[in-house]
Design an enzyme around this catalytic site. Sequence first.
Site, PDB file in Angstrom:
ATOM      1  N   ARG A 248       1.122  -1.023   0.066  1.00 38.83           N
ATOM      2  CA  ARG A 248       0.239  -0.080   0.143  1.00 38.83           C
ATOM      3  C   ARG A 248       1.159   1.099  -0.202  1.00 38.83           C
ATOM      4  O   ARG A 248       1.967   1.397   0.473  1.00 38.83           O
ATOM      5  CB  ARG A 248      -0.646  -0.437   1.282  1.00 38.83           C
ATOM      6  CG  ARG A 248      -2.350  -1.104   1.106  1.00 38.83           C
ATOM      7  CD  ARG A 248      -3.504  -0.279   0.080  1.00 38.83           C
ATOM      8  NE  ARG A 248      -4.253  -1.595  -0.017  1.00 38.83           N
ATOM      9  CZ  ARG A 248      -4.100  -2.166  -1.001  1.00 38.83           C
ATOM     10  NH1 ARG A 248      -3.290  -2.679  -1.056  1.00 38.83           N
ATOM     11  NH2 ARG A 248      -5.866  -2.897  -0.252  1.00 38.83           N
ATOM     12  N   GLU A 277      -4.003   7.722  -5.136  1.00 39.69           N
ATOM     13  CA  GLU A 277      -4.384   7.104  -6.002  1.00 39.69           C
ATOM     14  C   GLU A 277      -5.572   7.681  -6.801  1.00 39.69           C
ATOM     15  O   GLU A 277      -6.774   7.363  -6.221  1.00 39.69           O
ATOM     16  CB  GLU A 277      -4.345   5.261  -5.936  1.00 39.69           C
ATOM     17  CG  GLU A 277      -2.708   4.846  -5.237  1.00 39.69           C
ATOM     18  CD  GLU A 277      -2.824   3.691  -4.783  1.00 39.69           C
ATOM     19  OE1 GLU A 277      -2.399   3.269  -4.576  1.00 39.69           O
ATOM     20  OE2 GLU A 277      -4.438   3.182  -5.343  1.00 39.69           O
ATOM     21  N   HIS A 296      -1.732   0.232  -9.520  1.00 44.91           N
ATOM     22  CA  HIS A 296      -2.739  -0.327  -8.659  1.00 44.91           C
ATOM     23  C   HIS A 296      -2.781  -1.865  -9.286  1.00 44.91           C
ATOM     24  O   HIS A 296      -4.182  -2.174  -9.137  1.00 44.91           O
ATOM     25  CB  HIS A 296      -3.167   0.148  -7.569  1.00 44.91           C
ATOM     26  CG  HIS A 296      -3.562  -0.814  -6.289  1.00 44.91           C
ATOM     27  ND1 HIS A 296      -3.727   0.205  -5.458  1.00 44.91           N
ATOM     28  CD2 HIS A 296      -3.368  -1.723  -5.611  1.00 44.91           C
ATOM     29  CE1 HIS A 296      -3.530  -0.570  -4.567  1.00 44.91           C
ATOM     30  NE2 HIS A 296      -3.422  -2.340  -4.611  1.00 44.91           N
TER      31      HIS A 296
END
Length: 351
Positions: A248, A277, A296
């Site tokens: 993360r 993000e 991601h």
Amino acid sequence: MPEPFRVGLTRDFLTDDGRIGWGDIGLSRLDEAALDDGVVWDFLPAAEDGELAAADVAGYDALIVLGPRVTAATVADADRLSLVARFGVGYDNVDVAACTEAGVLVTITPDGVRRPVAVSALTLLLALSHRVLDKDRLVRTGRWNDKLDHMGVSPSGRTLGLIGWGNIGREVSRLCEPLGMTQLAADPYADPQAAAARGVELVELEDLLARADFAVVTCALTPQTHHLLDAGRLALMKPTAFLVNVARGPIVEQSALTEVLAERRIAGAALDVLEAEPPHPDDPLLSLPNVLLAPHAIAWTDELALGNGEGAIAAVLDLASGREPAHPVNPQALDHPRLRARIRHSRKAVR
């Protein structure tokens, strides 16, 4: 006739034209259960501002959740809801404490992510060591003959440092064994005997960062790991070292990382995750030549999609059949009267 067990999937599984963007996520099992066990499923409305509304989840027994937030407001009046099955292992988009108080079990899918995420970490490590991005640019910009200026670094004989040696970290360790790397891990919860059996030396994080040629972040994001790699700890890394993050974004203090990359105080980084993000278009990290970025999604493969889907659906079907689902993150919710009434026998009793 008994009331059906209703399952809602968050709408972000769908593309704009109504397809499952992930491909096969195992929904045939839900279709079979609809015929055999009275399970019905559909897609929830789109999450307003990224948060599931209480009105939209009312009347559902279980949710399979991808990206939207499940908040205290989501579950406050959800008198029927008993399960939030996360499609993946991260659950920072779920208010676990609120779910526990409301009698809602939260589950994750570690079996689905283990191999795909570990392979993605190795993919990024090799991309850095072989300077794949640099060499791609040489070809695209007509600098074919400059390749001697972009020699790679073999991982063989070098030191791998795993920040977190849990579900994914252990699999990265296993995949890297044939490369002949010295392996270190920093994880206060790791089993020393298991680590020793795999030839992994458990060390303090500061020691790992000072010694690793490739530091790979695989730990969970918690209040304790937020900005775990801050400016002080990043300063411990060797100027020849690389950082890989497949966990993360907020585990790494991104502004500090941007600074050490810009000043070439480490050799480079490969990041599948960022603090914000998507990032702002003007984020200075995006302009650095020694960072490799992914949205991601580096682990997004057919294997991960099906594995995560099967894991989440298995949790749903277990609860629908009165069994205790696997991989809960808040097992204390099982003490809630609603869940005690639903679960007639434990998983241990039937499996």
